[in-house]
Design a protein around this motif. Sequence first.
Motif, PDB file in Angstrom:
ATOM      1  N   VAL A 108      -5.522  -9.026  -2.067  1.00  0.00           N
ATOM      2  CA  VAL A 108      -4.527  -7.961  -2.229  1.00  0.00           C
ATOM      3  C   VAL A 108      -5.147  -6.606  -2.540  1.00  0.00           C
ATOM      4  CG1 VAL A 108      -2.835  -9.642  -3.011  1.00  0.00           C
ATOM      5  CG2 VAL A 108      -4.143  -8.381  -4.708  1.00  0.00           C
ATOM      6  N   GLN A 109      -6.431  -6.572  -2.933  1.00  0.00           N
ATOM      7  CA  GLN A 109      -7.016  -5.287  -3.314  1.00  0.00           C
ATOM      8  C   GLN A 109      -7.020  -4.264  -2.177  1.00  0.00           C
ATOM      9  OE1 GLN A 109      -9.544  -3.850  -6.875  1.00  0.00           O
ATOM     10  NE2 GLN A 109      -9.856  -5.915  -6.199  1.00  0.00           N
ATOM     11  N   PRO A 110      -7.422  -4.639  -0.950  1.00  0.00           N
ATOM     12  CA  PRO A 110      -7.325  -3.659   0.130  1.00  0.00           C
ATOM     13  C   PRO A 110      -5.890  -3.187   0.378  1.00  0.00           C
ATOM     14  CG  PRO A 110      -8.720  -5.494   0.771  1.00  0.00           C
ATOM     15  CD  PRO A 110      -8.040  -5.890  -0.501  1.00  0.00           C
ATOM     16  N   LEU A 111      -4.925  -4.067   0.158  1.00  0.00           N
ATOM     17  CA  LEU A 111      -3.527  -3.672   0.318  1.00  0.00           C
ATOM     18  C   LEU A 111      -3.163  -2.573  -0.673  1.00  0.00           C
ATOM     19  CD1 LEU A 111      -0.644  -3.978   1.397  1.00  0.00           C
ATOM     20  CD2 LEU A 111      -0.329  -5.868  -0.228  1.00  0.00           C
ATOM     21  N   PHE A 112      -3.537  -2.752  -1.923  1.00  0.00           N
ATOM     22  CA  PHE A 112      -3.252  -1.706  -2.910  1.00  0.00           C
ATOM     23  C   PHE A 112      -3.994  -0.421  -2.563  1.00  0.00           C
ATOM     24  CE2 PHE A 112      -2.060  -5.326  -5.715  1.00  0.00           C
ATOM     25  CZ  PHE A 112      -0.803  -4.879  -6.082  1.00  0.00           C
ATOM     26  N   GLY A 113      -5.231  -0.544  -2.049  1.00  0.00           N
ATOM     27  CA  GLY A 113      -5.959   0.652  -1.647  1.00  0.00           C
ATOM     28  C   GLY A 113      -5.270   1.395  -0.525  1.00  0.00           C
ATOM     29  N   ALA A 114      -4.776   0.644   0.477  1.00  0.00           N
ATOM     30  CA  ALA A 114      -4.073   1.278   1.593  1.00  0.00           C
ATOM     31  C   ALA A 114      -2.787   1.945   1.124  1.00  0.00           C
ATOM     32  CB  ALA A 114      -3.775   0.236   2.669  1.00  0.00           C
ATOM     33  N   LEU A 115      -2.099   1.315   0.189  1.00  0.00           N
ATOM     34  CA  LEU A 115      -0.862   1.897  -0.325  1.00  0.00           C
ATOM     35  C   LEU A 115      -1.131   3.209  -1.065  1.00  0.00           C
ATOM     36  CD1 LEU A 115       1.001  -1.287  -1.636  1.00  0.00           C
ATOM     37  CD2 LEU A 115       1.606   0.104   0.354  1.00  0.00           C
ATOM     38  N   THR A 116      -2.223   3.245  -1.838  1.00  0.00           N
ATOM     39  CA  THR A 116      -2.518   4.492  -2.555  1.00  0.00           C
ATOM     40  C   THR A 116      -3.017   5.586  -1.627  1.00  0.00           C
ATOM     41  OG1 THR A 116      -4.762   3.745  -3.120  1.00  0.00           O
ATOM     42  CG2 THR A 116      -3.019   3.270  -4.700  1.00  0.00           C
ATOM     43  N   ASP A 117      -3.463   5.215  -0.410  1.00  0.00           N
ATOM     44  CA  ASP A 117      -3.762   6.244   0.587  1.00  0.00           C
ATOM     45  C   ASP A 117      -2.489   6.904   1.100  1.00  0.00           C
ATOM     46  OD1 ASP A 117      -6.551   6.147   0.657  1.00  0.00           O
ATOM     47  OD2 ASP A 117      -6.557   4.435   2.020  1.00  0.00           O
TER      48      ASP A 117
END
Length: 379
Positions: A57-66
């Motif tokens: 899920v970490q890349p998902l949270f990163g994409a969301l904060t982009d």
Amino acid sequence: MPSRSRAIPLLAVGHACVDVYQGSVAALVPFLVAQRGYSYAAAAGIVLAASLLSSVVQPLFGALTDRWPMPWLLPVSAVVAGAGVGLAGVSDAYGLTLAAVAVSGIGVAAYHPEAARVARVAAGRSHRAMSWFSLGGNLGFAAAPLLVGAVVATGGLRASPLLAVPALAGAALCFAALRAARTAAATAPGGTTVEGRDDSRSFLLLAGAVVCRSIVFAGLSTFVSLFAIHRVGGGVATGTAALFVLYIGGAIGTVAGGSLATRFGRLPVMRWSYLSTAIAVAGIVLVPGPALFAFVALVSAGLYVPFSLHITLGQDYLPRHVGTASGVTLGLTVSIGGLASPALGALADTTSLRAALIPLAALPALGWLLLRPLTEPRD
């Protein structure tokens, strides 16, 4: 509005309160083996549970904060991370313990991309400022075995809810940090308005090197305490001491990394760190007696000197996707090392713990090879 200069110290201490829970999972391993009779593979599965969902899920949270700034994630994720570890010792059921540490892993995953985004904006171009932010996480790791040892050695695994207390302090500190860096937290998606092109190839090479570093760190975090007990003797206290040295050496290395990079450049410092780590890991495995602790300290410094440099270099390689870069370099590649722990545990069960740790000496050398073609991004 409070000065933004306060944001980095507050974020650093909040980071420590969150990363206590990454270190706590490994610190629980000797107690799970001693009090519940877990095999090496079963104990490594606990580390895997904390890492697996975090990695996914970490890349998902990163994409969301982009796409959207989400500063509220900082205090919420701190509470979730603490609640998971706090519940880890409540039930004797292996499945419930796995679920609890997995929840903690999700909290850790949600925290890091947004925290790194806010910290980079507050730090500007300063390697030293980002190293202080990263230092907070290292101190959290270092405090974990002491915290777990004090709580679990005194009250047993069922006292684990007390381990959630730092999460409450972390949530309060995150609120204070966001007030101090309100401009940073409320910027456009991705933390800054940037120009430039993403260098995906360089970023992937960097990520590969960090994965090598992550596997070494996760493997040692899981098994160095047990290995120290076997090699040096002294019981759980010896194992806790070895884990503490692994974590506190990282705190020193992180601060040194920012200063060294300012003087010599990020990439030369990173390459030398990876090479020295390969030699020091071999020392842990091959050199007998209490000298093990000296090599653990050297490994820790070598692993952590480039830690904050990974974050800023990754963000500079992906200037249009700072959240994703943060999620990968600070989160995914760190937690993905836990995926290798069950394989190391299975190898240790079938051969020996020493034999299982020998391959870890080759990984920093592989990371050095991946770093060789990289060049500094253009401003």
